[in-house]
Motif scaffolding. Structure first.
Motif: not given
Length: 104
Positions: A39-61
Motif C-alpha cells: 500500500s505504498s507509492v512503490a507498490a503502486s509504481m510496481m503494479s503499474s510497471a508490471a501491467v505495462a510490461n505484461g506482468g513483470a517489472v523490466a530489469a533496469g526500469s
C-alpha cells in the motif's frame, strides 16, 4: 561574472542534503530493505510497471533501480547522481538569492 557566496552555499547544501535525504525518501516511498512495502507509492509504481510490461517489472526500469537502491543502499553512481541533482537545485536557489541581493 564571479560566483556569489549564496550560490556556493546552495551547491554545497543541496548536494549534501540530497545525499543524506535520498535514502530516507526511498524508505518513505516504500522502497525498503525488506522489499516493496504494501500500500505504498512503490507498490503502486510496481503494479503499474508490471501491467505495462505484461506482468513483470523490466530489469533496469525506474522501479527496479529504486528497489535495488532501497534494498542494498545507494551505489556510488546513484549517490553521485543524487548529489548532482541536489547541487544543481542548490545552485539555482543560491543564484537566485545572489541576484536578489543585487537589487535589494
Amino acid at each position: 561574472m564571479p560566483v556569489g557566496l549564496f550560490t556556493i552555499i546552495g551547491v554545497t547544501a543541496g548536494a549534501a542534503g540530497a545525499v543524506v535525504l535520498a535514502p530516507l525518501a526511498l524508505t518513505a516511498a516504500g522502497f525498503t530493505s525488506a522489499g516493496i512495502a504494501a500500500s505504498s507509492v512503490a507498490a503502486s509504481m510496481m503494479s503499474s510497471a508490471a501491467v505495462a510490461n505484461g506482468g513483470a517489472v523490466a530489469a533496469g526500469s525506474l522501479v527496479a533501480v529504486l528497489q535495488s537502491a532501497g534494498a542494498a543502499g545507494m551505489s556510488a553512481v546513484v549517490t553521485a547522481g543524487a548529489a548532482s541533482v541536489g547541487g544543481a537545485a542548490g545552485a539555482i536557489l543560491g543564484g537566485a538569492a545572489d541576484l536578489l541581493k543585487i537589487f535589494y
